[in-house]
Design a protein around this motif. Structure first.
Motif, PDB file in Angstrom:
ATOM      1  N   ARG A 131      19.851  13.437  44.647  1.00  0.00           N
ATOM      2  CA  ARG A 131      18.610  13.555  45.586  1.00  0.00           C
ATOM      3  C   ARG A 131      17.797  13.894  44.713  1.00  0.00           C
ATOM      4  O   ARG A 131      17.235  14.788  43.719  1.00  0.00           O
ATOM      5  CB  ARG A 131      18.692  14.544  46.891  1.00  0.00           C
ATOM      6  N   VAL A 132      16.854  12.706  44.210  1.00  0.00           N
ATOM      7  CA  VAL A 132      16.014  13.055  42.977  1.00  0.00           C
ATOM      8  C   VAL A 132      14.388  13.825  43.668  1.00  0.00           C
ATOM      9  O   VAL A 132      14.301  13.494  44.738  1.00  0.00           O
ATOM     10  CB  VAL A 132      14.868  11.272  43.192  1.00  0.00           C
ATOM     11  N   PRO A 140       2.625  15.683  35.476  1.00  0.00           N
ATOM     12  CA  PRO A 140       2.725  14.275  35.705  1.00  0.00           C
ATOM     13  C   PRO A 140       3.642  14.723  34.408  1.00  0.00           C
ATOM     14  O   PRO A 140       4.072  15.389  33.449  1.00  0.00           O
ATOM     15  CB  PRO A 140       1.555  13.359  34.830  1.00  0.00           C
ATOM     16  N   LEU A 141       4.283  13.621  34.745  1.00  0.00           N
ATOM     17  CA  LEU A 141       5.670  12.627  34.200  1.00  0.00           C
ATOM     18  C   LEU A 141       6.491  11.766  33.072  1.00  0.00           C
ATOM     19  O   LEU A 141       5.311  10.230  33.805  1.00  0.00           O
ATOM     20  CB  LEU A 141       7.218  13.098  34.510  1.00  0.00           C
ATOM     21  N   VAL A 142       6.055  11.634  31.653  1.00  0.00           N
ATOM     22  CA  VAL A 142       6.093  10.534  30.767  1.00  0.00           C
ATOM     23  C   VAL A 142       6.998   9.881  31.196  1.00  0.00           C
ATOM     24  O   VAL A 142       7.277   8.446  31.603  1.00  0.00           O
ATOM     25  CB  VAL A 142       6.259  10.474  29.509  1.00  0.00           C
ATOM     26  N   GLN A 143       8.443  10.337  32.415  1.00  0.00           N
ATOM     27  CA  GLN A 143       9.734   9.433  32.683  1.00  0.00           C
ATOM     28  C   GLN A 143       9.668   9.669  33.803  1.00  0.00           C
ATOM     29  O   GLN A 143      10.782  10.959  33.833  1.00  0.00           O
ATOM     30  CB  GLN A 143      10.513   9.107  31.829  1.00  0.00           C
ATOM     31  N   SER A 144       9.356   9.356  35.073  1.00  0.00           N
ATOM     32  CA  SER A 144      10.200   9.588  36.401  1.00  0.00           C
ATOM     33  C   SER A 144      11.465  10.210  36.606  1.00  0.00           C
ATOM     34  O   SER A 144      12.298   9.160  36.037  1.00  0.00           O
ATOM     35  CB  SER A 144       9.945   8.881  37.811  1.00  0.00           C
ATOM     36  N   ALA A 145      11.926  10.476  37.080  1.00  0.00           N
ATOM     37  CA  ALA A 145      13.565  11.437  37.369  1.00  0.00           C
ATOM     38  C   ALA A 145      14.097  10.245  38.505  1.00  0.00           C
ATOM     39  O   ALA A 145      15.163   9.856  38.272  1.00  0.00           O
ATOM     40  CB  ALA A 145      13.239  12.466  38.224  1.00  0.00           C
ATOM     41  N   GLU A 146      12.811   9.483  39.616  1.00  0.00           N
ATOM     42  CA  GLU A 146      13.863   8.020  40.359  1.00  0.00           C
ATOM     43  C   GLU A 146      14.353   7.313  38.657  1.00  0.00           C
ATOM     44  O   GLU A 146      15.365   7.106  38.403  1.00  0.00           O
ATOM     45  CB  GLU A 146      12.845   8.080  41.206  1.00  0.00           C
ATOM     46  N   ASP A 147      13.774   6.778  37.796  1.00  0.00           N
ATOM     47  CA  ASP A 147      13.740   5.696  36.682  1.00  0.00           C
ATOM     48  C   ASP A 147      15.091   6.319  35.767  1.00  0.00           C
ATOM     49  O   ASP A 147      15.687   5.370  35.040  1.00  0.00           O
ATOM     50  CB  ASP A 147      12.069   5.830  36.279  1.00  0.00           C
ATOM     51  N   LEU A 148      14.692   8.014  35.444  1.00  0.00           N
ATOM     52  CA  LEU A 148      16.339   8.036  34.774  1.00  0.00           C
ATOM     53  C   LEU A 148      17.435   7.644  35.289  1.00  0.00           C
ATOM     54  O   LEU A 148      18.160   8.121  34.463  1.00  0.00           O
ATOM     55  CB  LEU A 148      15.270   9.540  34.577  1.00  0.00           C
ATOM     56  N   LYS A 149      17.293   7.816  36.748  1.00  0.00           N
ATOM     57  CA  LYS A 149      18.449   7.797  37.418  1.00  0.00           C
ATOM     58  C   LYS A 149      19.290   6.867  37.656  1.00  0.00           C
ATOM     59  O   LYS A 149      20.398   6.924  37.226  1.00  0.00           O
ATOM     60  CB  LYS A 149      18.376   8.715  38.834  1.00  0.00           C
ATOM     61  N   GLU A 150      18.511   5.486  37.852  1.00  0.00           N
ATOM     62  CA  GLU A 150      18.907   4.313  37.701  1.00  0.00           C
ATOM     63  C   GLU A 150      19.443   4.173  36.270  1.00  0.00           C
ATOM     64  O   GLU A 150      20.257   3.527  36.386  1.00  0.00           O
ATOM     65  CB  GLU A 150      17.233   3.328  37.890  1.00  0.00           C
ATOM     66  N   CYS A 185      17.800  -1.992  33.720  1.00  0.00           N
ATOM     67  CA  CYS A 185      18.469  -2.040  32.009  1.00  0.00           C
ATOM     68  C   CYS A 185      16.625  -3.399  31.759  1.00  0.00           C
ATOM     69  O   CYS A 185      16.758  -4.366  32.482  1.00  0.00           O
ATOM     70  CB  CYS A 185      19.164  -2.205  31.562  1.00  0.00           C
ATOM     71  N   SER A 186      16.843  -3.203  30.578  1.00  0.00           N
ATOM     72  CA  SER A 186      16.184  -4.260  29.662  1.00  0.00           C
ATOM     73  C   SER A 186      17.396  -5.476  29.616  1.00  0.00           C
ATOM     74  O   SER A 186      18.509  -6.228  29.585  1.00  0.00           O
ATOM     75  CB  SER A 186      15.492  -3.806  28.135  1.00  0.00           C
TER      76      SER A 186
END
Length: 585
Positions: A131-132, A140-150, A185-186
């Motif tokens: 659970r994020v 502020p975060l430069v990359q959210s933990a939710e994005d990092l989890k994905e 992903c890209s």
């Protein structure tokens, strides 16, 4: 240098999280190392709580921090730092460490979720169950933990899929790669995943499904040329030569243009899947062929399919590439699909002969002969040890090095004699019988260098591959010279060559047919008839089944050596036998 303090630790850990992300994003290369910055952050947390952990490993340090530090304000920053640690470990392939870390994170959360069921991937289950923590608006975060989890979920599925693919567990690999394809992903990485799915399906014996995945890869990213290369291989497997050649032609054109990498249309993140997944298996699957390799494949496939005019064009283009610089045009990384260069020259000569450019074929072969002249010893002794060592290398000790050198010498001899053989047939096609006999004789003279020393073994039994090729060249030269003797009316000399040909390759139909013809011309009709009866009683595929596949450059010589009037000769001998039977009765 300030002492760690609990009130400022959330800010400190957030700054650490952001700075590590910036460091990774700025390097734009694969993540490496342990993540020393994360370790220092954990030690600061313990310091603020009055504990220490300098002597602990990173896994033990995480365990101590997550089990002993219960301050509510630190849980969010620690979870985010844990996700960052997982990225470092994922890049290093330490999947067990990641699973252990997220078990601890889940235990701290006490989510109450169920356990991983049988058949479910444990690591993916733990990552998805995590659970994020809620993002704090003031930090502020430069990359959210939710994005990092994905990204972690996608990369973990991709990496494990590659591991299962390498291990040969194709069904599991397919499932994991499909999981990754549905992740975050890209477009570039998505095309790579579809390429891997195509390779997996191909190895499972499902070429049509493989093509669907490979086409999808090209739809996602048209510059994923490795997918086009694999698609050509699948079309070759299916026997769809036209489509295969079209794919290879497109691949060569794209590689020659060498376009710049397309920018990803996906949102930019400092940590991306491509920074986390970098394995030898992926590198191998995505390896781009060199333009010279593709050009050679085009030439080879055209020659194999009988499209000799196209083959000549491609071979000449390839030889032109070689003239521009051998090291620049031919990859030397050990992964090249190119054969040895003399073989390419001989294949080109074979194609030139088949389109009637005999003088050009003679010139190409002359280059091979000239290059091999100083590389062949006067005598080459072959014994059973050469057969026992399949792939000797120069560094395999003294004995292995000598055997490697001997195999190399045999290869050089095969190329040189094949050059003479092609020249002989080319002169024959030009109607220059004496010149043809000279080249066939040079070929046979060179082959006398090989001395077989194999006590208790028949000379034609279980020959090493190199010697088997030399024996086939000897047979074709004997047949070639014999046919020229027949044209000149030198029937006894022709008979001797065909007889020697049958000694080299007992039961060979071409040598036997020419032997019958020579006997017939010498008015030894009874012997010719006996030979025909012996040949007709032998099994048609008996000889071919025992032989290894021969090099492509000998294919045209094999065709030229075939007896052209077998039905006419058989009919003549049958009439003779019928007349003889009537006279006897």
């Amino acid at each position: 240098g300030l002492p760690a303090a609990l009130p400022t630790l959330p800010l400190e850990l957030t700054v650490l999280y952001n700075s590590l992300l910036f460091t990774v994003g700025a390097s734009d290369s694969a993540i490496e190392g342990e993540g020393d910055g994360i370790r220092q952050g954990l030690l600061r947390v313990l310091e603020a709580c009055g504990a220490c952990g300098q002597d602990l490993s990173t896994e033990e340090l995480w365990q101590k921090v997550l089990q002993e530090v219960t301050v509510e304000e630190l849980q969010g920053p620690l979870h985010r730092l844990g996700a960052l640690q997982a990225a470092w470990w994922l890049a290093a392939g330490r999947l067990g460490s990641i699973a252990g870390l997220f078990q601890l994170l889940s235990a701290v959360e006490n989510t109450g979720r169920g356990h991983c069921s049988e058949g479910q991937n444990e690591l993916l289950f733990l990552l998805k169950a995590w659970r994020v923590p809620a993002e704090v608006g003031s930090l502020p975060l430069v990359q959210s933990a939710e994005d990092l989890k994905e990204i972690l979920c996608t990369a973990a599925a991709f990496l494990q899929g590659l591991q299962e693919l390498e291990a040969g567990n194709f069904s599991t690999a397919l499932s994991l790669l499909q999981e990754a394809a549905g992740g975050f992903c890209s477009k570039k990485v998505l095309a790579q995943i579809y390429t891997c799915l195509g390779c997996c399906a191909q190895q499972m014996g499902k070429p049509q499904i493989a093509l669907q995945h490979l086409k999808r890869a090209l739809q996602v990213d048209f510059q994923c040329l490795s997918a086009l290369s694999h698609a050509a291989a699948v079309y070759h497997e299916l026997g769809e030569t036209d489509t295969e050649l079209q794919a290879l032609a497109l691949l060569y054109e794209a590689l020659e243009e060498n376009p710049p990498a397309a920018a990803s249309s996906s949102p930019y993140f400092l940590i991306q899947t491509e920074l986390l997944v970098h394995t030898p298996t992926l590198t191998s699957l995505l390896r781009l062929r060199h333009p010279s390799e593709v050009k050679y494949l085009l030439a080879q496939r055209c020659l194999q399919d009988g499209r000799v005019a196209d083959a000549v064009e491609h071979y000449l283009d390839f030889l032109a590439l070689l003239q521009k610089g051998l090291q620049q045009q031919v990859p030397l990384d050990g992964c090249s699909t190119l054969p040895r260069i003399p073989e390419v020259f001989l294949e080109a000569a074979s194609a030139l002969e088949q389109v009637g450019r005999h003088q050009d074929a003679i010139t190409v072969c002359e280059e091979v002969i000239r290059q091999m002249t100083d590389l062949i010893p006067r005598v080459l002794q072959v014994d059973e040890r050469l057969e026992q060592l399949e792939c000797p290398s120069p560094g395999a000790g003294l004995a292995g090095g000598l055997l490697f050198q001997k195999k190399e010498s045999l290869c050089c001899l095969a190329w040189r004699t094949a050059g003479y053989l092609h020249q002989g047939w080319a002169w024959a096609k030009l109607g220059k019988m004496k010149e043809a006999i000279t080249q066939f004789s040079r070929c046979l003279s060179d082959l006398l260098r090989v001395q077989l020393h194999r006590p208790g073994i028949e000379p034609t039994e279980n020959l090493p591959p190199e010697v088997e090729v030399l024996q086939k060249i000897r047979l074709l030269s004997l047949i070639g010279r014999g046919t020229q003797f027949l044209e000149l009316g030198r029937h006894k000399e022709a008979l001797l060559d065909f007889h020697h040909g049958l000694q080299v390759s007992p039961g060979d139909p071409a040598a036997a047919s020419y032997l019958m013809q020579a006997l017939w011309k010498l008015d030894r009709k009874q012997e010719a008839a006996a030979q025909w009866q012996k040949l007709s009683q032998s099994s048609p595929g008996e000889q071919e089944g025992k032989e290894r596949p021969l090099p492509l450059y000998l294919a045209s010589c094999l065709e030229q050596a075939m007896f052209p009037r077998s039905e006419t000769l058989a009919s003549t001998i049958q009439d003779y036998l019928g007349t003889a039977a009537q006279d006897t009765s």
